[in-house]
Design an enzyme around this catalytic site. Structure first.
Site, PDB file in Angstrom:
ATOM      1  N   SER A  22     -28.605  25.757  37.227  1.00  0.00           N
ATOM      2  CA  SER A  22     -28.889  27.040  37.049  1.00  0.00           C
ATOM      3  C   SER A  22     -27.548  27.696  37.424  1.00  0.00           C
ATOM      4  O   SER A  22     -27.055  27.250  38.507  1.00  0.00           O
ATOM      5  CB  SER A  22     -30.113  27.733  37.388  1.00  0.00           C
ATOM      6  OG  SER A  22     -30.165  27.713  38.981  1.00  0.00           O
ATOM      7  N   GLU A  24     -25.513  31.586  38.426  1.00  0.00           N
ATOM      8  CA  GLU A  24     -25.193  32.969  38.668  1.00  0.00           C
ATOM      9  C   GLU A  24     -23.981  33.624  38.142  1.00  0.00           C
ATOM     10  O   GLU A  24     -23.007  33.101  38.510  1.00  0.00           O
ATOM     11  CB  GLU A  24     -25.736  33.087  40.051  1.00  0.00           C
ATOM     12  CG  GLU A  24     -25.728  34.599  40.435  1.00  0.00           C
ATOM     13  CD  GLU A  24     -25.798  34.858  42.119  1.00  0.00           C
ATOM     14  OE1 GLU A  24     -26.970  34.744  42.590  1.00  0.00           O
ATOM     15  OE2 GLU A  24     -25.010  35.526  42.866  1.00  0.00           O
ATOM     16  N   ASP A 116     -29.002  44.073  50.117  1.00  0.00           N
ATOM     17  CA  ASP A 116     -28.258  44.394  51.299  1.00  0.00           C
ATOM     18  C   ASP A 116     -28.182  45.848  51.781  1.00  0.00           C
ATOM     19  O   ASP A 116     -28.335  46.730  50.929  1.00  0.00           O
ATOM     20  CB  ASP A 116     -26.819  44.074  51.164  1.00  0.00           C
ATOM     21  CG  ASP A 116     -26.652  42.451  50.842  1.00  0.00           C
ATOM     22  OD1 ASP A 116     -27.362  41.655  51.684  1.00  0.00           O
ATOM     23  OD2 ASP A 116     -25.600  42.071  50.349  1.00  0.00           O
ATOM     24  N   PHE A 226     -17.018  36.576  54.261  1.00  0.00           N
ATOM     25  CA  PHE A 226     -18.274  36.747  53.658  1.00  0.00           C
ATOM     26  C   PHE A 226     -19.330  35.763  54.624  1.00  0.00           C
ATOM     27  O   PHE A 226     -20.275  36.211  54.954  1.00  0.00           O
ATOM     28  CB  PHE A 226     -18.447  36.383  52.341  1.00  0.00           C
ATOM     29  CG  PHE A 226     -19.882  36.653  51.765  1.00  0.00           C
ATOM     30  CD1 PHE A 226     -20.173  37.998  51.764  1.00  0.00           C
ATOM     31  CD2 PHE A 226     -20.737  35.750  51.436  1.00  0.00           C
ATOM     32  CE1 PHE A 226     -21.391  38.297  51.170  1.00  0.00           C
ATOM     33  CE2 PHE A 226     -21.775  36.050  50.948  1.00  0.00           C
ATOM     34  CZ  PHE A 226     -22.447  37.383  50.813  1.00  0.00           C
ATOM     35  N   HIS A 276     -28.479  25.416  42.193  1.00  0.00           N
ATOM     36  CA  HIS A 276     -28.144  26.760  41.573  1.00  0.00           C
ATOM     37  C   HIS A 276     -26.589  27.221  42.148  1.00  0.00           C
ATOM     38  O   HIS A 276     -26.392  27.013  43.293  1.00  0.00           O
ATOM     39  CB  HIS A 276     -28.652  27.746  42.278  1.00  0.00           C
ATOM     40  CG  HIS A 276     -28.501  29.145  41.791  1.00  0.00           C
ATOM     41  ND1 HIS A 276     -29.044  29.614  40.486  1.00  0.00           N
ATOM     42  CD2 HIS A 276     -28.197  30.347  42.240  1.00  0.00           C
ATOM     43  CE1 HIS A 276     -28.777  30.755  40.189  1.00  0.00           C
ATOM     44  NE2 HIS A 276     -28.121  31.394  41.474  1.00  0.00           N
TER      45      HIS A 276
END
Length: 312
Positions: A22, A24, A116, A226, A276
């Site tokens: 999948s 994103e 977040d 990050f 994913h």
């Protein structure tokens, strides 16, 4: 922390099932980003992903763009979209309205997240006084429809705000109890961390699929920054692969594809068959990795028919 690259520590394969994937995406802000997104969707769609998810900004800051992207995916492609939804800076009434709109549009899969903090990762999270307090509350609201797939987040190295990994798994358990049907993990680069996490989750009796979130690295500096804020570790061997390539984008891309392909290959050899990908709205690295996984581009049936007609 493991210091050996995954390609050097594979175990015998335990699954013969073809992998499923999948993808994103995030909603575009400009016309140029819109073109980039749809170029990526067009390139990756023929790989037949099980679904594609579209992210949702803090406080619903991308609400309309997320909804527009989802609606276009439904209208113009055969892909199954999954809409992200968060609890941040929104009342229960507003969130319930978004859920209802998605359901009316034909969306039957939502990625339910707390979200977040509005001030960004590392700042204090403050629930909306009239909103859902945690992601489990949001999951329960979506589950009332009865025909929704509900994906939630999972953290192999625990969420930065969790006191311990066990406490973090308590949160996952609450989401499962509320109706979650799948979990996708925060990205990670040490496969042993992921596999140990799955073992701990299974030991707690949680049986929903735990899907590894794979991040092909477009920019190592940004990824490292990050990862530090998100609580994801970067193994020394991984950092070494990108050492000295800050100003060499072409080589960095080749290394990124190699590293991600090694990671996925190792996971497949150890029995994982669902993945994913965090695409960052770019198809090239993800497409190459899927090709190496044996997931190949399939031309639409009408193109096959046209080719047959031309051959005759």
């Amino acid at each position: 922390m493991t210091t050996t690259p995954p390609a050097l520590r594979r175990a015998p394969a335990t699954s013969t099932r073809a992998p499923t994937v999948s993808f994103e995406f995030f909603p575009p802000k400009t016309e140029e980003m819109e073109r980039t997104l749809w170029d990526a969707i067009g390139r990756l769609a023929p790989l037949d992903p099980s679904f594609v998810s579209v992210t949702y900004g803090a406080g619903g800051s991308t609400r309309e763009r997320t909804h527009a992207t989802i609606a276009r995916i439904l209208k113009e492609t055969n892909l199954t979209p999954a809409a992200h939804l968060t609890c941040v800076d929104a009342s229960r009434a507003d969130i319930d309205d978004v859920i209802a709109r998605y359901h009316a549009t034909g969306v039957r899969h939502i990625v339910a997240l707390r979200g977040d903090p509005a001030g960004g990762i590392g700042t204090a999270y403050r629930p909306h006084p009239e909103g859902y307090q945690q992601s489990a509350d949001l999951v329960a609201a979506i589950a009332k429809y009865g025909d929704m797939e509900i994906t939630v987040s999972a953290y192999p190295e625990k969420h930065p705000e969790s006191a311990s990994l066990d406490a973090d798994i308590d949160v996952l358990q609450a989401k499962v109890d509320a109706g979650a049907t799948r979990a996708i993990t925060q990205f990670f680069f040490d496969n042993d961390v992921f596999l140990r996490y799955v073992d701990r989750v299974r030991a707690r009796g949680i049986q929903i699929p735990i899907v590894p979130g794979i991040l092909p690295v477009q920019n190592f500096k940004q990824t490292r920054n990050f990862a530090e804020r998100a609580g994801a570790s970067i193994p020394a061997w991984f950092a070494d692969r990108f050492d000295g390539l800050d100003d060499d984008a072409a080589t960095r891309k080749l290394i990124a594809a190699t590293v991600a392909a090694e990671q996925v290959s190792d996971l497949m050899a150890r029995g994982v068959d669902v993945f994913h990908f965090y695409t960052m709205n770019r198809a090239d690295l993800v497409f190459a990795i899927c090709h190496l996984m044996g997931i190949r581009h399939r031309a639409p049936a009408r193109q096959h028919a046209a080719s047959a007609a031309e051959a005759s």
